[in-house]
Design a protein around this motif. Structure first.
Motif, mmCIF file in Angstrom:
data_model
loop_
_atom_site.group_PDB
_atom_site.id
_atom_site.type_symbol
_atom_site.label_atom_id
_atom_site.label_comp_id
_atom_site.label_asym_id
_atom_site.label_seq_id
_atom_site.Cartn_x
_atom_site.Cartn_y
_atom_site.Cartn_z
ATOM 1 N N ARG A 1 0.107 -0.872 -0.028
ATOM 2 C CA ARG A 1 0.051 -0.050 0.279
ATOM 3 C C ARG A 1 0.653 1.545 -0.047
ATOM 4 N NH1 ARG A 1 -4.409 -1.982 4.322
ATOM 5 N NH2 ARG A 1 -5.447 -2.868 2.859
ATOM 6 N N GLU A 2 1.957 0.902 0.500
ATOM 7 C CA GLU A 2 3.207 2.284 0.717
ATOM 8 C C GLU A 2 4.248 2.550 -0.410
ATOM 9 O OE1 GLU A 2 5.372 1.352 3.792
ATOM 10 O OE2 GLU A 2 3.791 0.309 5.314
ATOM 11 N N ARG A 3 3.529 1.586 -1.375
ATOM 12 C CA ARG A 3 4.065 2.019 -3.149
ATOM 13 C C ARG A 3 3.253 2.515 -4.304
ATOM 14 N NH1 ARG A 3 8.888 0.236 -3.593
ATOM 15 N NH2 ARG A 3 8.773 -0.280 -6.090
ATOM 16 N N SER A 4 3.309 2.956 -4.751
ATOM 17 C CA SER A 4 2.452 3.533 -6.386
ATOM 18 C C SER A 4 3.083 2.717 -7.537
ATOM 19 C CB SER A 4 2.674 4.724 -6.715
ATOM 20 O OG SER A 4 3.381 5.356 -7.052
ATOM 21 N N ALA A 5 4.026 1.537 -7.119
ATOM 22 C CA ALA A 5 5.112 1.251 -8.501
ATOM 23 C C ALA A 5 4.843 -0.387 -8.239
ATOM 24 C CB ALA A 5 6.258 1.429 -8.158
ATOM 25 N N PHE A 6 4.893 -1.488 -9.397
ATOM 26 C CA PHE A 6 4.694 -2.649 -8.837
ATOM 27 C C PHE A 6 6.231 -2.551 -7.565
ATOM 28 C CE2 PHE A 6 1.610 -2.625 -12.067
ATOM 29 C CZ PHE A 6 1.420 -3.717 -12.686
ATOM 30 N N ILE A 7 6.582 -4.123 -8.223
ATOM 31 C CA ILE A 7 7.544 -4.387 -7.495
ATOM 32 C C ILE A 7 7.677 -5.754 -6.940
ATOM 33 C CG2 ILE A 7 6.872 -5.028 -5.067
ATOM 34 C CD1 ILE A 7 9.235 -3.953 -3.411
ATOM 35 N N SER A 8 9.554 -6.628 -7.296
ATOM 36 C CA SER A 8 8.773 -8.381 -7.300
ATOM 37 C C SER A 8 9.326 -8.719 -5.828
ATOM 38 C CB SER A 8 10.696 -8.361 -7.794
ATOM 39 O OG SER A 8 11.601 -7.823 -6.831
ATOM 40 N N ALA A 9 8.590 -10.027 -5.294
ATOM 41 C CA ALA A 9 8.801 -10.888 -4.219
ATOM 42 C C ALA A 9 10.093 -10.512 -3.911
ATOM 43 C CB ALA A 9 8.486 -12.219 -4.145
ATOM 44 N N GLN A 10 11.555 -10.991 -4.670
ATOM 45 C CA GLN A 10 12.248 -10.319 -3.854
ATOM 46 C C GLN A 10 12.718 -8.992 -3.643
ATOM 47 O OE1 GLN A 10 12.352 -11.261 -6.838
ATOM 48 N NE2 GLN A 10 13.017 -13.018 -6.977
ATOM 49 N N LEU B 1 10.829 -5.641 3.333
ATOM 50 C CA LEU B 1 10.230 -5.832 4.944
ATOM 51 C C LEU B 1 11.363 -6.964 6.096
ATOM 52 C CD1 LEU B 1 7.401 -7.897 3.984
ATOM 53 C CD2 LEU B 1 7.509 -5.637 4.837
ATOM 54 N N GLU B 2 12.664 -7.115 4.978
ATOM 55 C CA GLU B 2 14.114 -7.276 5.911
ATOM 56 C C GLU B 2 14.679 -5.941 6.569
ATOM 57 O OE1 GLU B 2 16.469 -10.300 4.570
ATOM 58 O OE2 GLU B 2 15.830 -11.605 5.682
ATOM 59 N N GLU B 3 14.815 -5.386 6.037
ATOM 60 C CA GLU B 3 15.523 -3.537 6.179
ATOM 61 C C GLU B 3 14.268 -2.894 7.124
ATOM 62 O OE1 GLU B 3 15.746 -1.690 2.834
ATOM 63 O OE2 GLU B 3 17.149 -2.894 2.371
ATOM 64 N N ARG B 4 13.348 -3.767 7.209
ATOM 65 C CA ARG B 4 12.540 -2.905 8.393
ATOM 66 C C ARG B 4 11.988 -3.887 9.835
ATOM 67 N NH1 ARG B 4 6.473 -1.733 5.876
ATOM 68 N NH2 ARG B 4 7.141 -0.064 4.399
ATOM 69 N N GLY B 5 12.668 -4.735 9.476
ATOM 70 C CA GLY B 5 13.035 -6.108 10.812
ATOM 71 C C GLY B 5 11.591 -6.759 10.865
ATOM 72 N N GLU B 6 11.575 -7.222 10.362
ATOM 73 C CA GLU B 6 10.221 -8.000 9.895
ATOM 74 C C GLU B 6 11.041 -9.255 9.339
ATOM 75 O OE1 GLU B 6 7.246 -7.790 10.545
ATOM 76 O OE2 GLU B 6 7.073 -6.073 10.499
ATOM 77 N N ARG B 7 10.489 -10.363 9.718
ATOM 78 C CA ARG B 7 11.140 -11.558 9.987
ATOM 79 C C ARG B 7 10.341 -12.249 8.865
ATOM 80 N NH1 ARG B 7 16.100 -12.783 10.971
ATOM 81 N NH2 ARG B 7 15.634 -15.210 11.802
ATOM 82 N N ILE B 8 10.185 -12.441 7.800
ATOM 83 C CA ILE B 8 9.119 -13.132 7.513
ATOM 84 C C ILE B 8 10.404 -13.941 5.887
ATOM 85 C CG2 ILE B 8 7.338 -13.454 5.299
ATOM 86 C CD1 ILE B 8 6.664 -10.786 6.802
ATOM 87 N N ALA B 9 10.287 -15.827 5.960
ATOM 88 C CA ALA B 9 11.136 -15.982 4.915
ATOM 89 C C ALA B 9 10.210 -15.448 3.721
ATOM 90 C CB ALA B 9 10.582 -17.696 5.087
ATOM 91 N N LEU B 10 11.420 -15.340 2.385
ATOM 92 C CA LEU B 10 11.065 -15.631 0.545
ATOM 93 C C LEU B 10 9.835 -16.153 0.261
ATOM 94 C CD1 LEU B 10 10.909 -14.219 -1.513
ATOM 95 C CD2 LEU B 10 13.249 -15.392 -2.411
ATOM 96 N N ALA B 11 9.996 -17.513 0.907
ATOM 97 C CA ALA B 11 8.621 -18.690 0.475
ATOM 98 C C ALA B 11 7.305 -18.074 0.773
ATOM 99 C CB ALA B 11 8.791 -20.188 0.624
ATOM 100 N N THR B 12 7.543 -17.315 2.337
ATOM 101 C CA THR B 12 6.368 -16.976 2.672
ATOM 102 C C THR B 12 5.695 -15.274 2.009
ATOM 103 O OG1 THR B 12 6.424 -18.086 4.905
ATOM 104 C CG2 THR B 12 5.099 -15.892 4.554
ATOM 105 N N VAL B 13 6.756 -14.742 1.770
ATOM 106 C CA VAL B 13 6.201 -13.352 0.737
ATOM 107 C C VAL B 13 5.749 -14.266 -0.571
ATOM 108 C CG1 VAL B 13 6.973 -11.456 -0.694
ATOM 109 C CG2 VAL B 13 8.219 -12.082 1.878
ATOM 110 N N TYR B 14 6.369 -14.829 -1.639
ATOM 111 C CA TYR B 14 5.917 -15.145 -2.479
ATOM 112 C C TYR B 14 4.015 -15.813 -2.362
ATOM 113 C CZ TYR B 14 9.795 -14.887 -5.820
ATOM 114 O OH TYR B 14 10.773 -14.692 -6.554
ATOM 115 N N ARG B 15 4.032 -16.499 -1.338
ATOM 116 C CA ARG B 15 2.946 -17.533 -0.688
ATOM 117 C C ARG B 15 2.254 -16.359 -0.612
ATOM 118 N NH1 ARG B 15 4.839 -20.986 1.537
ATOM 119 N NH2 ARG B 15 5.018 -20.231 3.357
#
Length: 130
Positions: free
Chosen positions: A16-25, A31-45
């Motif tokens: 929601r914070e972005r107006s542009a498209f972004i890749s899962a990676q 998210l990691e830079e913000r301190g969130e701990r989410i696996a890449l596979a979870t982001v894709y899912r």
């Protein structure tokens, strides 16, 4: 019915914070830079679940799948900057034009997707400065 989870909510908010498209990676790294701990596979899912539910738009650009939050504003189309990813929703082509093009080639219209790729004014200006 799809469950709402903290991870899905976190991903939805980041989009929601972005107006542009972004890749899962890229999203995972953000998210990691913000301190969130989410696996890449979870982001894709979660991105795929959000896309399936119509909350996220997805396009293929430069050989990778990109995602963008779209909310619940119905069927829409985009202009997408191939340099910075800036995205603008545009009016769709007319239904009569779509039907005439499909009929001209012997097809029947079932659905359509329209994404227009180019350079936004800011990226055009930067190209002119180079």
């Amino acid at each position: 019915m799809a469950r709402n989870t903290h991870q899905k909510d976190t991903i939805r908010e980041a989009l929601r914070e972005r107006s542009a498209f972004i890749s899962a990676q890229q999203l995972h790294q953000q998210l990691e830079e913000r301190g969130e701990r989410i696996a890449l596979a979870t982001v894709y899912r979660q991105l795929n679940a959000l896309a399936d539910s119509g909350q996220v738009d997805t396009v293929r650009m430069g050989g990778e799948q990109l995602y963008r939050y779209c909310g619940a504003d119905g069927h829409h189309h985009h202009l997408i900057c191939t340099s910075c990813g800036r995205t603008v929703a545009i009016d769709p082509p007319s239904e009569s034009w779509l039907r005439s093009v499909t009929a001209e080639h012997g097809f029947t219209l079932q659905s359509h997707t329209l994404e227009v790729f180019g350079l936004c004014p800011e990226c055009q200006a930067q190209d002119g400065d180079a």
